[in-house]
Enzyme design. Structure first.
Site, PDB file in Angstrom:
ATOM      1  N   ASN A   1       5.894   2.321  -5.518  1.00 25.86           N
ATOM      2  CA  ASN A   1       6.313   1.746  -6.665  1.00 25.86           C
ATOM      3  C   ASN A   1       5.514   2.432  -8.127  1.00 25.86           C
ATOM      4  O   ASN A   1       5.880   2.500  -9.011  1.00 25.86           O
ATOM      5  CB  ASN A   1       6.351   0.397  -6.831  1.00 25.86           C
ATOM      6  CG  ASN A   1       7.447  -0.095  -7.859  1.00 25.86           C
ATOM      7  OD1 ASN A   1       8.181   0.531  -8.369  1.00 25.86           O
ATOM      8  ND2 ASN A   1       6.843  -1.210  -8.417  1.00 25.86           N
TER       9      ASN A   1
ATOM     10  N   ARG B   1      12.649   9.876  10.959  1.00 27.42           N
ATOM     11  CA  ARG B   1      13.327   8.981  10.113  1.00 27.42           C
ATOM     12  C   ARG B   1      12.696   9.260   8.480  1.00 27.42           C
ATOM     13  O   ARG B   1      13.089   8.383   7.515  1.00 27.42           O
ATOM     14  CB  ARG B   1      13.450   7.506  10.176  1.00 27.42           C
ATOM     15  CG  ARG B   1      14.227   7.165  11.516  1.00 27.42           C
ATOM     16  CD  ARG B   1      14.234   5.544  11.727  1.00 27.42           C
ATOM     17  NE  ARG B   1      13.054   4.875  11.529  1.00 27.42           N
ATOM     18  CZ  ARG B   1      12.264   4.453  12.482  1.00 27.42           C
ATOM     19  NH1 ARG B   1      12.969   4.534  13.908  1.00 27.42           N
ATOM     20  NH2 ARG B   1      11.256   3.799  12.507  1.00 27.42           N
TER      21      ARG B   1
ATOM     22  N   LYS C   1       3.305   6.045   4.998  1.00 27.75           N
ATOM     23  CA  LYS C   1       2.887   4.639   5.110  1.00 27.75           C
ATOM     24  C   LYS C   1       2.611   4.346   6.562  1.00 27.75           C
ATOM     25  O   LYS C   1       2.391   3.164   6.669  1.00 27.75           O
ATOM     26  CB  LYS C   1       3.756   3.614   4.354  1.00 27.75           C
ATOM     27  CG  LYS C   1       3.852   3.899   2.722  1.00 27.75           C
ATOM     28  CD  LYS C   1       5.102   2.842   2.115  1.00 27.75           C
ATOM     29  CE  LYS C   1       5.187   3.301   0.778  1.00 27.75           C
ATOM     30  NZ  LYS C   1       5.986   2.418   0.163  1.00 27.75           N
TER      31      LYS C   1
ATOM     32  N   PRO D   1       0.719  -1.190   0.164  1.00 28.37           N
ATOM     33  CA  PRO D   1       0.071   0.042  -0.112  1.00 28.37           C
ATOM     34  C   PRO D   1       0.837   1.145   0.034  1.00 28.37           C
ATOM     35  O   PRO D   1       1.916   1.490   0.763  1.00 28.37           O
ATOM     36  CB  PRO D   1      -0.706  -0.035   1.186  1.00 28.37           C
ATOM     37  CG  PRO D   1      -0.630  -1.681   1.685  1.00 28.37           C
ATOM     38  CD  PRO D   1       0.710  -2.110   1.079  1.00 28.37           C
ATOM     39  N   GLU D   2       0.292   2.282  -0.842  1.00 27.12           N
ATOM     40  CA  GLU D   2       1.273   3.399  -0.643  1.00 27.12           C
ATOM     41  C   GLU D   2       0.390   4.517   0.188  1.00 27.12           C
ATOM     42  O   GLU D   2      -0.390   4.094   0.663  1.00 27.12           O
ATOM     43  CB  GLU D   2       1.402   3.933  -2.331  1.00 27.12           C
ATOM     44  CG  GLU D   2       1.865   2.966  -2.888  1.00 27.12           C
ATOM     45  CD  GLU D   2       2.609   3.458  -4.349  1.00 27.12           C
ATOM     46  OE1 GLU D   2       2.998   4.691  -4.796  1.00 27.12           O
ATOM     47  OE2 GLU D   2       2.723   2.613  -5.230  1.00 27.12           O
TER      48      GLU D   2
ATOM     49  N   ARG E   1      12.346  -3.091  -6.478  1.00 21.61           N
ATOM     50  CA  ARG E   1      11.015  -2.942  -7.087  1.00 21.61           C
ATOM     51  C   ARG E   1      11.121  -2.946  -8.684  1.00 21.61           C
ATOM     52  O   ARG E   1      12.134  -2.281  -9.200  1.00 21.61           O
ATOM     53  CB  ARG E   1       9.933  -2.332  -6.547  1.00 21.61           C
ATOM     54  CG  ARG E   1       9.907  -2.323  -5.023  1.00 21.61           C
ATOM     55  CD  ARG E   1       9.263  -3.558  -4.644  1.00 21.61           C
ATOM     56  NE  ARG E   1       7.892  -3.666  -5.111  1.00 21.61           N
ATOM     57  CZ  ARG E   1       6.860  -2.729  -4.443  1.00 21.61           C
ATOM     58  NH1 ARG E   1       6.841  -1.945  -3.511  1.00 21.61           N
ATOM     59  NH2 ARG E   1       5.586  -2.890  -5.122  1.00 21.61           N
TER      60      ARG E   1
END
Ligand SMILES: [Zn+2]
Length: 264
Positions: free
Chosen positions: A162, A121, A52, A2-3, A254
């Protein structure tokens, strides 16, 4: 995986059913029993998405952090919850709804200050109003690393995955192999603006559609799945705009997709 748009959509959909209510919490699978028992009976104060990552703020400074990873999934229902089955990490229930979480990479409680460590981060999330695109620019404009790799790096930009990587670079006419430091500020500003617009559209629609109407095979109505993207998973097919064969190769673990003519 999932984005970011999926996680923001989850936050938006879950909030009206959870915020302001005490929840029942359990871990039928057994891997989050202690955490669930600390959540059980507490009121959810806020649900927040960052890239995410999903955060539930509970009363008493208790925080739940969830990252779905590749296989994680929330299932939500309004009726009585079904009999727990399979690897059900966390079940939350309210007087009106239930929420089942399976297969996340992270499902943990955070103490005070630990959310800030997670966020430290991460790069800016284009879906958040408080996002500062110059933070991503600082990283990109100093980097020899290829744009296609930088866009997938969550410490540069949070939430891009991706599909958006491939599609936003295509729409900008940018080669995924261009080193970050060769991008100029103007093109970065356009890239950021387009990313934000595409991600927002993804939250609204609950799916990723990046093609303009005139570039779809079928130009009316809701785009079909095969019309939704310019290059993502279109290896070997002709580019929608120039007819060149869409190519693929692995970048940042990816498959990257691009048109070697439109993105030269
Ligand atoms: Zn092309």
């Amino acid at each position: 995986m999932p984005e970011g748009h999926t996680i923001h959509r989850i936050a938006r959909d879950h909030a009206p059913l959870l915020v302001g209510r005490p929840v029942g919490a359990s871990s039928p699978q057994g891997r989050f029993v202690e955490g669930a028992s600390l959540l059980d009976g507490r009121v959810v104060e806020r649900i927040e998405a960052y890239g995410k990552h999903l955060f539930h703020w509970y009363e008493g400074a208790v925080m739940l952090h969830v990252h779905l990873g590749l296989y994680g999934k929330w299932t939500v229902g309004r009726d009585d919850p079904p009999v727990p089955r399979g690897a059900l990490r966390l079940r939350l229930t309210t007087d009106e709804a239930w929420f089942d979480l399976r297969g996340p990479t992270a499902c943990e409680l955070l103490g005070p200050g630990e959310r800030d460590l997670v966020l430290a981060r991460l790069g800016p999330d284009p879906l958040r109003r408080d996002a500062d695109p110059s933070k991503a620019w600082d990283r990109i404009s100093r980097s020899r690393v290829a744009l296609g790799q930088l866009l997938m790096d969550q410490s540069v930009l949070a939430g891009v995955g991706n599909v958006y990587r491939a599609e936003v670079l295509y729409r900008a006419g940018l080669s995924p192999f261009l080193p970050g430091r060769e991008l100029d500020r103007e093109r970065w500003d356009l890239l950021w603006a387009d990313l934000r617009a595409l991600l927002r559209a993804g939250v609204r629609a609950g799916r990723i559609v990046t093609t303009e109407r005139e570039d779809r095979d079928r130009r009316t109505g809701r785009p079909r799945r095969e019309d939704a993207h310019y290059v993502y998973r279109r290896t070997g097919l002709p580019c929608r705009r120039c007819g060149t064969t869409v190519r693929t190769q692995v970048m940042a673990t990816r498959n990257l997709f691009w048109c070697p003519t439109c993105q030269s």
